[in-house]
Design a protein around this motif. Structure first.
Motif: not given
Length: 387
Positions: A204, A327, A320, A357, A184, A180, A322, A202, A370-373
């Motif tokens: 997660h 998300e 970030v 985003q 990113i 993951s 994710t 990040v 915000v970044i999709p995994a």
């Protein structure tokens, strides 16, 4: 005839899968069998989603083996589809496996020996490898490791304060969710340019949760350690606790080690504190005081750990979010980002509510994204490179 790469990503309660064009790596299908062991559901996306979308023959109470068998059966039944190779997420690579590897019987045996380090994941990862080998004898299979991304950390970040002989035997802080984090790291340059080479954290945040500190898009420190039980509070896992508490439970409360493992892995976290659910959506909508406290504790622990990673980085340029909670839970994001305002985050509540985003205001000293995994794409890329 489409030549495809199959990617299988077995989690503790889900089985993500994807098919990619073997030449272009264009996604053909991505999906997720969720709620394994409970009320099983199926989500499928992509232009060829019908490969998995119909007929809906998957049992509502499927286990991991049933989910794998169902996925492989649907692929076999699809006309015009030819598998070139398969790639797998394998949670633990130990000290040896620091890069993707083609799997044979000897490699499989070495990975099985690492099962005690990731008992909730490794057996499912290896079961998927064995199932594909049985369905397609001779098909190349590649194992990609969640621990590999963190091997760039300095030695001090990997050491545990135990007698040196333990480190010599591989008892180290490994870190997880590496695939993951790799995604990113590969995605950030297109979103924020050169700023991505700076001080990045990040988050997660899913059923399993961790933070990773990056500099020059390489792991510097992370919250998970020797096992995936360390660090943040999670869905059903406790995260970091006083090791003396484990001794107390065994020595004073008379709990067997297996019972302690069950408590810390499956009865704690959001589920344990709320007494209601490990699902953030359920907790948010419940209106229950214990559920509210569980969400507050989840955010508090994330903020505390983020502070420790900022110390390792010497500051913060980018944050970030994710994975599932990161998300899709604006309330959790708001609680964390707002508590970190002192670090330079100018948080935009309106953008956050709309799941934009970028959820920091223009001109914020710290970019919040915000970044999709997508753990599957780095696996597909690794398969393509090895082939």
């Amino acid at each position: 005839m489409s030549n495809a790469i199959l990617v299988l990503n077995a989690g503790s309660s889900s089985m993500k899968f994807a098919l990619y064009d073997a030449d272009t790596l264009e996604p053909l299908t991505r999906g997720n069998v969720r709620g394994i062991g409970g009320e099983t559901g199926l989500d499928v996306s992509g232009p060829d989603g019908a490969i998995f979308g119909a007929p809906r023959s998957l049992s509502h109470h499927a286990d991991h083996q049933a989910a794998i068998a169902w996925i492989l059966k649907r692929i076999r039944e699809e006309p015009g589809l030819s598998l070139r190779a398969a790639g797998h997420r394998v949670v633990h690579g130990g000290p040896r496996f620091t890069a993707p590897v083609l799997v044979d019987d000897a490699i499989l045996a070495q990975l099985a020996a690492l099962t005690p380090l990731a008992p909730a994941h490794q057996p499912h990862n290896l079961a998927a490898l064995r199932a594909v080998a049985q369905a397609w004898p001779g098909l190349p299979q590649v194992a990609c490791f969640d621990t590999a991304f963190h091997r760039t950390q300095p030695r001090l970040a990997q050491l545990l304060p135990l007698p040196r002989s333990f480190a010599d035997e591989g008892v180290l802080r490994y870190g997880f969710h590496g695939l993951s984090y790799q995604h990113i790291a590969e995605t950030l340059p297109d979103l924020i340019g050169r700023r991505c080479e700076g001080r990045v954290i990040v988050a997660h945040l899913g059923h399993g949760a961790s933070l990773c500190a990056m500099r020059e898009r390489r792991s510097v420190a992370t919250t998970m350690g020797f096992t995936a039980l360390d660090g943040l509070m999670m869905g059903t896992r406790s995260g970091a606790i006083d090791p003396g508490l484990v001794l107390y439970l065994i020595q004073e409360r008379g709990m067997a080690p297996a019972a302690v493992a069950e408590l810390l892995n499956k009865q704690s976290g959001l589920l344990g504190v709320s007494g209601l659910s490990d699902d953030v959506r359920v907790l948010t909508e419940s209106g229950d005081a214990c559920a509210e406290e569980a969400l507050e504790l989840f955010a508090y622990r994330a903020v505390r750990e983020a502070g420790s990673l900022m110390a390792a980085l010497g500051g913060l340029d980018v944050l970030v979010f994710t994975a599932g909670i990161g998300e899709h839970a604006p309330g959790v994001r708001a609680a964390i980002a707002s508590a970190l305002a002192w670090a330079g985050i100018d948080f935009d509540g309106e953008r956050n509510r709309h799941n934009a985003q970028r959820i920091s205001r223009d001109g914020s000293a710290v970019d919040v994204l915000v970044i999709p995994a997508n753990e599957e794409l780095p696996i597909a890329r690794a398969v393509q490179n090895l082939l």
